[in-house]
Design a protein around this motif. Structure first.
Motif, short mmCIF file in Angstrom:
data_model
loop_
_atom_site.label_atom_id
_atom_site.label_comp_id
_atom_site.label_asym_id
_atom_site.label_seq_id
_atom_site.Cartn_x
_atom_site.Cartn_y
_atom_site.Cartn_z
N THR A 502 0.82 -1.20 0.00
CA THR A 502 0.00 0.00 0.00
C THR A 502 0.86 1.26 0.00
O THR A 502 2.09 1.21 0.15
N ARG A 503 0.18 2.38 -0.18
CA ARG A 503 0.89 3.66 -0.10
C ARG A 503 1.46 3.88 1.28
O ARG A 503 2.56 4.43 1.44
N GLU A 513 -1.46 8.91 -4.48
CA GLU A 513 -2.71 8.15 -4.62
C GLU A 513 -3.65 8.85 -5.60
O GLU A 513 -4.30 8.21 -6.43
N SER A 514 -3.71 10.17 -5.52
CA SER A 514 -4.59 10.92 -6.42
C SER A 514 -4.13 10.81 -7.87
O SER A 514 -4.94 10.60 -8.78
N LYS A 517 -4.74 7.32 -9.22
CA LYS A 517 -6.17 7.08 -9.39
C LYS A 517 -6.68 7.73 -10.66
O LYS A 517 -7.46 7.13 -11.43
N TRP A 520 -5.40 5.69 -13.62
CA TRP A 520 -6.07 4.41 -13.78
C TRP A 520 -7.50 4.58 -14.30
O TRP A 520 -8.01 3.73 -15.04
N GLU A 521 -8.18 5.65 -13.91
CA GLU A 521 -9.52 5.90 -14.45
C GLU A 521 -9.47 6.09 -15.96
O GLU A 521 -10.35 5.61 -16.69
N ASP A 524 -8.88 2.65 -17.43
CA ASP A 524 -10.07 1.82 -17.33
C ASP A 524 -11.10 2.19 -18.40
O ASP A 524 -11.75 1.32 -18.98
N LYS A 589 3.57 0.43 -8.51
CA LYS A 589 2.26 0.32 -9.14
C LYS A 589 2.38 0.15 -10.65
O LYS A 589 1.64 -0.65 -11.26
#
Length: 828
Positions: A502-503, A513-514, A517, A520-521, A524, A589
């Motif tokens: 984890t972070r 994390e931001s 994210k 990855w969006e 996706d 990651k």
């Protein structure tokens, strides 16, 4: 005497139908008019001319057949004569009492026969056999193609003359034409495999069959549409009941049709599927002939005929919802869901009956409905949005609408795929679903044919993602990270350094994390694209660019820490620790993403595309290989500066300690010789304490703020630098060491080892040079004399002699210099 008229019962049905079509109702009267006689005379003249033409063609065919037979007979005579000559020659070469033995058969005639006549004869026979085979297949194909043309043209002529023909007769003629096409394909299968040089024959047959198909398929489709219309298809897609009750189910005419109509529809459906089945085999053969792979498809013509009229009715309602696309997606999903069970129950048995094993009624139905709304999005939605995007006044509004539409498309695709419950589909991988038969099941196929729209979408995504990331970077808590309090010892925590997930484990700041994210969006959403090259292009233009933007932010954050190498206590180092932790977590990651099978396939496809189109290969084996390398370089640069600062500060604080020679000067030795005071307890030198305390404090701070992986590399590198520095400064400077000085030096080195005790069980193992130097100074007289004897014997190399006494990390010259720091009267 007048000729007797034939009995109507003796006239063949086809001729009788022909005459009925020719003469109108008023001409079939008991008293024929003059127009009837004119028609009869015209018919007689036409038939006479056609008969004469056919007689001429028959005569020409007979003449050609005669010439071919004569040529065949002449070649047969030649072959027969050659065989007879061969037989005579073999008779002459039989051994007799007066001739040479069998091994003497070597005459010129015999050799000529074996080397020339026999191969020529075999080649001629093979050529004749090929000609015969070609002629036989050509005649068979000519007859079959002629029958196919007659069967289709008869239906075309009857429809042109508005002749009445019942449904069963038409279906029988359709099936007969399909059987003729199947027979033709069976004959063509062998030449495709074994005689590919018969290309012109295959091309000629395909050309004639294609011409027939241009006539046959519209007839079959027209008949099928007439049957659908009699069933009440298409049903109403919007009624008062469906408007008031959202959960109501639309009635399905396929399920509600009567037995007689069901029989008629089944025959029409089977005829259309049979025609598509033979057409599919023709396309497979033609693609194999030119060396191309088979194009995967799941569309059924019969299913398309069901969807097409429904799409026309839906368009009336959808046009009112261009500004509210959620309604159009809801309507299409509802119709697809309400009819899918009936489609599967009624049509799948018929598909199986036609042996279309690669087709599914459910998938074809869902695919056709998806393609219908995709066509509407192409014509009415994205074309308008793309034009408005080019105008600066409406660009912001378009961006909002575009992103909202993409979100709806993602949700719609998931809901449509949920309707397919077949085990074959559920157990396929993501890449297989997208690249295989289900690539037509996504509305994102609109971007596959329009790369300009894909480019616009990518620009919108990266712009929105960058704006969000900039806002996160400005947040006051962006670069903060939490330090978990652990009850276990430091050694236990260090042993868990390879269990970082984890972070929080990596001690990375919140901004990481931001950023990940947001990236990855984008990835996706890009996974919904059916074409793999389109997915690569989208991800490279969105997620990858966003990651590089974040990496540049890390680099800027690193450069803002104005910390000099000699000032390692500055608070700005905490920021550098955060940058290193962020780079380490991002690297972890990206490696995790790259190991996913979808990214592995995209990397292979990207490498093949670059090699074929651009002519340059890619050495990176990971999809994010360049990004991972950039992060690794950033970590190394940051760590090297921190390590250099620590070593520089340690060197500065130990200058006075190193230059104080008095504490190591030689004094009178004890009578016991070397090692007499090894067991005495010596305090650490005062000049050395400050450097050790500063080193310990720095390492504790770094250990608390740096991720375990990078901290492990850092303290090992610091130890290696200290080992080199202390060894060169304290053991290779030519000091004259007393026994007391050796004991003091040993005590100071033990204190240095204890600084790293919280990070490993045996820190002295990481100081090989210092440890070996102390071992040399601790050697007694007996071991030294033995070493002297071994060196003087010249049996081993001098460095090997030193290693035989456990000194593995020093050369002979270094060992000799260390031992010479004491005046022993012994010289190596």
């Amino acid at each position: 005497m007048a000729a007797e008229l034939p009995n109507p019962r003796d006239i063949p049905p086809r001729l009788l139908g022909f005459l009925d079509d020719l003469f109108t109702a008023d001409q079939r009267d008991d008293h024929p008019s003059s127009s009837s006689y004119d028609t009869a005379r015209g018919l007689a003249a036409q038939l006479s001319r056609e008969s004469t033409g056919l007689d001429g063609d028959l005569l020409l065919l007979r003449q050609n057949l005669s010439s071919l037979l004569v040529a065949w007979i002449s070649r047969s005579f030649s072959a027969k004569a050659a065989l007879q000559n061969l037989h005579l020659n073999l008779q002459k070469t039989k051994p007799t009492a007066t001739t040479t033995p069998p091994y003497g058969i070597g005459s010129t005639t015999f050799q000529k026969m074996l080397c020339e006549d026999l191969p020529r004869l075999a080649a001629e026979l093979k050529r004749i056999e090929k000609i015969r085979l070609y002629a036989d297949i050509t005649l068979q194909l000519e007859a079959m193609v002629g029958d196919l043309e007659d069967a289709v043209l008869s239906v075309v002529n009857q429809r042109a003359r508005n002749a009445l023909m019942d449904h069963e007769s038409r279906q029988e003629m359709f099936f007969q034409a399909v059987r003729f096409m199947n027979d033709i394909e069976e004959i063509l299968a062998s030449p495709v495999k074994f005689q590919p040089h018969w290309y012109h024959l295959l091309k000629s047959v395909d050309s004639r069959v294609d011409n027939i198909l241009t006539l046959l398929r519209p007839l079959v489709l027209a008949d099928h549409r007439a049957v659908l219309s009699s069933l009440g298809w298409p049903p109403k897609v919007w009624t008062a009941e469906t408007q008031n009750r959202k959960t109501s189910i639309l009635p399905n005419p396929l399920v509600l049709m009567q037995v007689d109509r069901q029989k008629a529809y089944s025959k029409s459906f089977l005829a259309l599927c049979a025609l598509q089945h033979v057409q599919k085999h023709r396309e497979e053969r033609q693609l194999g002939l030119v060396g191309q792979k088979e194009k995967l498809t799941i569309g059924l013509w019969a299913i398309d005929e069901l969807v097409s009229p429904i799409a026309s009715r839906m368009e009336y309602h959808i046009l009112k919802w261009t500004d509210q696309p959620e309604f159009m997606f809801a309507l299409v999903y509802k119709i697809t869901r309400d009819f899918i069970v009936g489609v599967d129950d009624v049509l799948q048995p018929l598909i199986d009956k036609t042996r279309l094993v690669s087709f599914s009624a459910k998938e074809s139905w869902v695919s056709a409905m998806v393609q219908s709304i995709s066509a509407f999005l192409t014509k009415r939605v994205f074309s308008v949005l793309s034009e408005r995007y080019r105008e600066k006044e409406t660009r912001l509004e378009v961006i909002t609408s575009w992103l909202h539409l993409v979100d709806l498309m993602v949700s719609f695709d998931k809901k449509m795929l949920s309707l397919l419950s077949s085990e074959h589909y559920l157990f396929m991988g993501d890449a297989e679903r997208l690249e295989g038969s289900s690539r037509y099941l996504s509305v994102f196929s609109v971007f596959s044919d329009r790369p300009d729209w894909l480019k616009i979408w990518g620009k919108i995504e990266i712009k929105e993602g960058t704006v969000k990331l900039k806002a996160e970077l400005k947040h006051e808590r962006a670069w903060l990270f939490e330090i978990k309090e652990e009850a276990s010892s430091a050694i236990d925590r260090t042993n868990k350094q390879f269990l970082l997930y984890t972070r929080e484990d990596h001690k990375a700041p919140l901004i990481v994390e931001s950023a990940l994210k947001l990236a990855w969006e984008m990835i996706d959403r890009g996974k919904n694209l059916p074409d793999i090259l389109s997915r690569i292009q989208f991800i490279r233009s969105t997620a990858t660019k966003l990651l590089w933007y974040f990496f540049n932010s890390l680099l800027l954050q690193y450069k803002r820490t104005e910390c000099l190498a000699h000032d390692c206590s500055n608070d700005s180092l905490l920021t550098r620790y955060g940058v290193i932790n962020a780079a380490r977590y991002c690297e972890y990651k990206l490696q995790e993403w790259s190991d996913d099978v979808n990214f592995l396939e995209m990397k292979i496809a990207e490498s093949e595309y670059n090699a074929c189109v651009k002519g340059d290969g890619d050495d990176n084996r990971r999809f994010f290989g360049e990004e991972i390398k950039c992060l690794a370089d950033l970590q190394v640069n940051c760590l090297m500066e921190i390590i250099a600062g620590i070593l520089y500060q340690f060197e500065t604080l130990t200058q006075e300690y190193i230059q104080n020679k008095e504490q190591f000067k030689q004094e009178k030795e004890d009578a016991s010789g070397f090692g007499a005071s090894m067991c005495m307890n010596f305090p650490v030198s005062d000049d050395f304490l400050e450097a050790l305390d500063s080193l310990r404090s720095q390492l504790c701070i770094i250990h608390a703020n740096l991720n375990p992986l990078d901290f492990s590399d850092l303290w090992r590198s610091v130890v290696d630098g200290l080992d080199r520095f202390v060894f060169s400064s304290m053991f290779m400077n030519g000091y004259r060491l007393s026994q007391r000085g050796i004991d003091q030096l040993r005590a100071d080195m033990q204190a240095l080892f204890l600084v790293f005790k919280p990070f490993c069980a045996r820190p002295e193992a990481f100081f090989p040079r210092v440890r070996n130097a102390l071992k040399l100074l601790d050697m007694n007289r007996k071991d030294l004399r033995q070493l002297q004897v071994v060196v003087s014997s010249n049996v081993l190399d001098r460095t090997d002699c030193v290693r035989s006494f456990g000194i593995m990390h020093l050369s002979f010259d270094q060992a000799e210099k260390i031992l010479s720091s004491r005046d022993l009267g012994l010289h190596l």
